[in-house]
Write a protein that holds these residues in place. Sequence first.
Motif, PDB file in Angstrom:
ATOM      1  N   GLN A  18       0.842  -1.113   0.024  1.00 52.40           N
ATOM      2  CA  GLN A  18      -0.048  -0.092   0.041  1.00 52.40           C
ATOM      3  C   GLN A  18       0.859   1.338  -0.055  1.00 52.40           C
ATOM      4  N   GLY A  19       1.922   1.278  -0.942  1.00 46.08           N
ATOM      5  CA  GLY A  19       2.883   2.424  -1.040  1.00 46.08           C
ATOM      6  C   GLY A  19       3.917   2.496  -0.296  1.00 46.08           C
ATOM      7  N   PHE A  20       4.259   1.586   0.511  1.00 48.48           N
ATOM      8  CA  PHE A  20       5.565   1.392   1.216  1.00 48.48           C
ATOM      9  C   PHE A  20       6.504   0.410   0.527  1.00 48.48           C
ATOM     10  N   GLU A  21       6.470   0.275  -0.809  1.00 51.60           N
ATOM     11  CA  GLU A  21       7.154  -0.630  -1.608  1.00 51.60           C
ATOM     12  C   GLU A  21       8.680  -0.364  -1.471  1.00 51.60           C
ATOM     13  N   CYS A  22       8.725   1.167  -1.711  1.00 53.51           N
ATOM     14  CA  CYS A  22      10.121   1.571  -1.688  1.00 53.51           C
ATOM     15  C   CYS A  22      10.957   1.489  -0.704  1.00 53.51           C
ATOM     16  N   GLU A  23      10.163   1.740   0.538  1.00 50.28           N
ATOM     17  CA  GLU A  23      11.025   1.372   1.969  1.00 50.28           C
ATOM     18  C   GLU A  23      11.508   0.023   1.864  1.00 50.28           C
ATOM     19  N   ILE A  24      10.562  -0.957   1.662  1.00 48.23           N
ATOM     20  CA  ILE A  24      10.753  -2.265   1.494  1.00 48.23           C
ATOM     21  C   ILE A  24      11.976  -2.718   0.701  1.00 48.23           C
ATOM     22  N   LEU A  25      11.978  -2.273  -0.502  1.00 50.88           N
ATOM     23  CA  LEU A  25      12.900  -2.485  -1.249  1.00 50.88           C
ATOM     24  C   LEU A  25      14.421  -1.957  -0.677  1.00 50.88           C
ATOM     25  N   THR A  35      18.568 -12.678  -4.084  1.00 54.91           N
ATOM     26  CA  THR A  35      18.223 -14.114  -3.626  1.00 54.91           C
ATOM     27  C   THR A  35      16.752 -14.263  -4.063  1.00 54.91           C
ATOM     28  N   VAL A  36      16.230 -13.146  -4.631  1.00 57.85           N
ATOM     29  CA  VAL A  36      14.733 -13.376  -5.220  1.00 57.85           C
ATOM     30  C   VAL A  36      14.799 -13.327  -6.563  1.00 57.85           C
ATOM     31  N   ASP A  37      13.931 -14.316  -7.187  1.00 57.21           N
ATOM     32  CA  ASP A  37      13.882 -14.527  -8.522  1.00 57.21           C
ATOM     33  C   ASP A  37      12.725 -13.730  -9.221  1.00 57.21           C
ATOM     34  N   HIS A  38      11.715 -13.762  -8.426  1.00 56.47           N
ATOM     35  CA  HIS A  38      10.472 -13.014  -9.112  1.00 56.47           C
ATOM     36  C   HIS A  38       9.475 -12.461  -7.920  1.00 56.47           C
ATOM     37  N   VAL A  39       9.120 -11.101  -8.308  1.00 53.37           N
ATOM     38  CA  VAL A  39       8.238 -10.369  -7.291  1.00 53.37           C
ATOM     39  C   VAL A  39       7.050  -9.939  -8.022  1.00 53.37           C
ATOM     40  N   HIS A  40       6.052 -10.193  -7.493  1.00 52.21           N
ATOM     41  CA  HIS A  40       4.514  -9.979  -8.076  1.00 52.21           C
ATOM     42  C   HIS A  40       4.072  -8.740  -7.081  1.00 52.21           C
ATOM     43  N   PHE A  41       3.728  -7.671  -7.797  1.00 49.97           N
ATOM     44  CA  PHE A  41       3.474  -6.615  -7.044  1.00 49.97           C
ATOM     45  C   PHE A  41       2.596  -5.524  -7.986  1.00 49.97           C
ATOM     46  N   GLU A  42       1.846  -4.717  -7.274  1.00 48.91           N
ATOM     47  CA  GLU A  42       0.695  -3.865  -7.873  1.00 48.91           C
ATOM     48  C   GLU A  42       1.507  -2.304  -7.752  1.00 48.91           C
ATOM     49  N   LYS A  43       1.366  -1.794  -8.969  1.00 50.84           N
ATOM     50  CA  LYS A  43       1.921  -0.283  -9.211  1.00 50.84           C
ATOM     51  C   LYS A  43       0.621   0.311  -9.021  1.00 50.84           C
ATOM     52  N   ALA A  44       0.341   0.796  -7.868  1.00 54.89           N
ATOM     53  CA  ALA A  44      -0.800   1.770  -7.483  1.00 54.89           C
ATOM     54  C   ALA A  44      -0.195   3.210  -7.039  1.00 54.89           C
ATOM     55  N   LEU A  48       1.660   5.083  -4.050  1.00 51.07           N
ATOM     56  CA  LEU A  48       3.147   5.307  -3.741  1.00 51.07           C
ATOM     57  C   LEU A  48       3.305   6.732  -3.624  1.00 51.07           C
ATOM     58  N   SER A  49       2.680   7.603  -4.210  1.00 48.36           N
ATOM     59  CA  SER A  49       2.737   9.006  -4.188  1.00 48.36           C
ATOM     60  C   SER A  49       2.681   9.646  -2.991  1.00 48.36           C
ATOM     61  N   ALA A  50       1.718   9.068  -1.930  1.00 52.08           N
ATOM     62  CA  ALA A  50       1.649   9.471  -0.629  1.00 52.08           C
ATOM     63  C   ALA A  50       2.871   9.013   0.151  1.00 52.08           C
ATOM     64  N   HIS A  51       3.642   8.245  -0.099  1.00 47.13           N
ATOM     65  CA  HIS A  51       4.791   7.745   0.620  1.00 47.13           C
ATOM     66  C   HIS A  51       6.083   8.185  -0.160  1.00 47.13           C
ATOM     67  N   ASP A  52       6.041   9.228  -1.004  1.00 41.64           N
ATOM     68  CA  ASP A  52       7.097   9.702  -2.195  1.00 41.64           C
ATOM     69  C   ASP A  52       7.878   8.441  -2.779  1.00 41.64           C
ATOM     70  N   ASN A  83       0.490   7.274 -14.688  1.00 42.97           N
ATOM     71  CA  ASN A  83      -0.364   6.931 -13.603  1.00 42.97           C
ATOM     72  C   ASN A  83      -1.567   5.937 -13.635  1.00 42.97           C
ATOM     73  N   LEU A  84      -1.106   4.838 -13.509  1.00 47.85           N
ATOM     74  CA  LEU A  84      -1.972   3.772 -13.525  1.00 47.85           C
ATOM     75  C   LEU A  84      -1.980   2.889 -12.368  1.00 47.85           C
ATOM     76  N   ALA A  85      -2.886   1.876 -11.900  1.00 49.61           N
ATOM     77  CA  ALA A  85      -2.654   0.953 -11.147  1.00 49.61           C
ATOM     78  C   ALA A  85      -2.908  -0.349 -11.654  1.00 49.61           C
ATOM     79  N   TYR A  86      -1.956  -1.365 -11.563  1.00 41.61           N
ATOM     80  CA  TYR A  86      -1.788  -2.591 -12.186  1.00 41.61           C
ATOM     81  C   TYR A  86      -0.897  -3.539 -11.711  1.00 41.61           C
ATOM     82  N   ASP A  87      -1.019  -4.786 -11.985  1.00 40.32           N
ATOM     83  CA  ASP A  87      -0.296  -5.819 -11.503  1.00 40.32           C
ATOM     84  C   ASP A  87       0.814  -5.825 -12.181  1.00 40.32           C
ATOM     85  N   LEU A  88       2.198  -6.056 -11.660  1.00 41.93           N
ATOM     86  CA  LEU A  88       3.274  -6.253 -12.696  1.00 41.93           C
ATOM     87  C   LEU A  88       4.196  -7.240 -12.133  1.00 41.93           C
TER      88      LEU A  88
END
Length: 101
Positions: A18-25, A35-44, A48-52, A83-88
């Motif tokens: 829910q927007g904290f993806e950058c902090e996690i990365l 060590t991670v081969d594949h990440v399924h995530f949503e770009k919303a 994301l903008s709410a968390h810079d 500016n889209l919300a979609y799975d990647l």
Amino acid sequence: DSILETGSNIPLMKLDAQGFECEILEGMGRDLASTVDHVHFEKADRFLSAHDCNNLLARFRNLGFTIYDQNNEIVGPKKDDENLAYDLEAKRKKTMKLFWL
């Protein structure tokens, strides 16, 4: 990351923060990300903008991933600002090991 053993392999990771993806990365760092081969995530972008977190796809690429859309087409940097919300999917290229006999 300290609970994983050296040489661990994570075949699939689901990232829905829910927007904290950058902090996690950022917290994951290059060593753990390798060590991670594949990440399924949503770009919303509204989350994301709410968390810079305005450069999520670039961050994945900087960690060695290639970004794919739902049609398994590569998402290039020109689409990062849409500016889209979609799975990647973020996938790491597999290297083929050759054995000589």
